[in-house]
Design an enzyme around this catalytic site. Structure first.
Site, PDB file in Angstrom:
ATOM      1  CG  HIS A  26      18.560 -27.044 103.891  1.00  0.00           C
ATOM      2  ND1 HIS A  26      18.564 -26.865 102.736  1.00  0.00           N
ATOM      3  CD2 HIS A  26      19.313 -27.039 104.903  1.00  0.00           C
ATOM      4  CE1 HIS A  26      18.643 -25.680 102.503  1.00  0.00           C
ATOM      5  NE2 HIS A  26      19.557 -25.470 103.762  1.00  0.00           N
ATOM      6  CB  SER A  58      21.399 -24.555  98.713  1.00  0.00           C
ATOM      7  OG  SER A  58      20.209 -25.054  99.365  1.00  0.00           O
ATOM      8  CE  LYS A 104      23.922 -17.287 100.964  1.00  0.00           C
ATOM      9  NZ  LYS A 104      24.106 -18.411 101.499  1.00  0.00           N
ATOM     10  NE  ARG A 147      27.129 -27.248 104.581  1.00  0.00           N
ATOM     11  CZ  ARG A 147      26.051 -26.210 104.089  1.00  0.00           C
ATOM     12  NH1 ARG A 147      25.976 -26.470 102.844  1.00  0.00           N
ATOM     13  NH2 ARG A 147      26.152 -24.488 103.782  1.00  0.00           N
TER      14      ARG A 147
HETATM   15  P1  ADP Z   1      23.301 -23.147 102.412  1.00  0.00           P
HETATM   16  O1  ADP Z   1      24.259 -22.858 102.474  1.00  0.00           O
HETATM   17  O2  ADP Z   1      23.276 -24.894 101.327  1.00  0.00           O
HETATM   18  O3  ADP Z   1      22.472 -22.208 100.838  1.00  0.00           O
HETATM   19  P2  ADP Z   1      22.054 -22.349 104.261  1.00  0.00           P
HETATM   20  O4  ADP Z   1      22.002 -20.922 103.988  1.00  0.00           O
HETATM   21  O5  ADP Z   1      20.136 -22.957 104.392  1.00  0.00           O
HETATM   22  O6  ADP Z   1      22.205 -23.195 103.049  1.00  0.00           O
HETATM   23  O7  ADP Z   1      21.805 -22.916 105.497  1.00  0.00           O
HETATM   24  C1  ADP Z   1      21.024 -23.545 106.112  1.00  0.00           C
HETATM   25  C2  ADP Z   1      21.734 -24.358 107.524  1.00  0.00           C
HETATM   26  O8  ADP Z   1      21.600 -25.402 106.826  1.00  0.00           O
HETATM   27  C3  ADP Z   1      23.593 -23.200 108.170  1.00  0.00           C
HETATM   28  O9  ADP Z   1      24.168 -24.035 109.197  1.00  0.00           O
HETATM   29  C4  ADP Z   1      23.927 -24.829 106.708  1.00  0.00           C
HETATM   30  O10 ADP Z   1      25.354 -24.784 107.408  1.00  0.00           O
HETATM   31  C5  ADP Z   1      23.041 -25.677 107.121  1.00  0.00           C
HETATM   32  N1  ADP Z   1      23.396 -26.291 105.797  1.00  0.00           N
HETATM   33  C6  ADP Z   1      22.645 -26.956 104.851  1.00  0.00           C
HETATM   34  N2  ADP Z   1      22.863 -27.849 104.071  1.00  0.00           N
HETATM   35  C7  ADP Z   1      24.189 -29.298 105.067  1.00  0.00           C
HETATM   36  C8  ADP Z   1      24.125 -29.962 104.607  1.00  0.00           C
HETATM   37  N3  ADP Z   1      24.105 -30.521 104.112  1.00  0.00           N
HETATM   38  N4  ADP Z   1      24.879 -31.106 106.173  1.00  0.00           N
HETATM   39  C9  ADP Z   1      25.114 -30.063 106.949  1.00  0.00           C
HETATM   40  N5  ADP Z   1      24.263 -28.767 107.419  1.00  0.00           N
HETATM   41  C10 ADP Z   1      23.767 -28.126 106.280  1.00  0.00           C
END
Ligand code: ADP
Length: 168
Positions: free
Chosen positions: A20, A136, A44, A98
């Site tokens: 993030h 996460s 979630k 990702r």
């Molecule tokens: P997660 O999918 O890890 O639970 P979130 O829902 O908080 O995280 O994700 C928020 C945004 O950040 C989404 O667009 C997700 O694709 C992106 N994101 C999360 N982790 C990464 C990462 N390691 N690399 C690129 N984008 C990421």
């Protein structure tokens, strides 16, 4: 500023990872102000409460706001993303990509959101390959199983997570 470029970066941030952080760092170059929308997401079943997640995001991103000079505002949100973006004055939404699995989901989301509000654009950024595999959900699983999470999180967030799962 009248023509301020405001971008919204939404997510669950349960907890905020180095992935993030990398997306935030890259996104800041594109805008004058970033709103980080922390989703309530009760469905979630987050490990950290909304308040805790907001506090962590604020704490972790404060140095980035300082060094970049770009304002970062952290806000809770629930409901429709495009409505929240409009409310915050954001013309575009930043998402991180990702793997192919993210792409499929995001592809659908962009299509649906464009129908709901064609004025809100979505911008995709990729994290450095060092961080691109971090999620996460997996970091939480590793911590719950007693594994090392220090490579995926800032030292302070790693401490918070280990405490939460009873590792320390
Ligand atoms: P997660 O999918 O890890 O639970 P979130 O829902 O908080 O995280 O994700 C928020 C945004 O950040 C989404 O667009 C997700 O694709 C992106 N994101 C999360 N982790 C990464 C990462 N390691 N690399 C690129 N984008 C990421």
């Amino acid at each position: 500023m009248a023509n301020q470029r405001v971008g919204l970066y939404p997510g669950t941030f349960d907890p905020i990872t180095l992935g993030h952080m990398d997306i935030i760092r890259r996104g800041l170059c594109l805008m004058d102000k970033m709103v980080i929308g922390v989703a309530t997401n009760p469905g979630k079943g987050p490990l950290f409460s909304l308040e805790e997640r907001i506090e962590m995001v604020e704490r972790e991103t404060a140095p980035l706001a300082n060094s970049s000079g770009v304002e970062i505002q952290v806000e809770p949100f629930s409901g429709l993303l495009v409505e929240f973006a409009t409310k915050m004055g954001a013309k575009f939404v930043v998402r991180g990509l990702r793997a192919v699995a993210d792409f499929e989901y995001e592809f659908q989301m962009v299509g649906m959101n464009a129908h709901l509000n064609p004025d809100v654009e979505t911008v995709f950024l990729m994290a450095s390959e060092k961080y691109s595999f971090i999620a996460s959900r997996l970091v939480k699983e590793i911590a719950q199983l007693g594994g090392e999470v220090e490579s995926f999180l800032s030292p302070a967030v790693a401490r918070d997570l280990k405490q939460r799962v009873g590792q320390t």
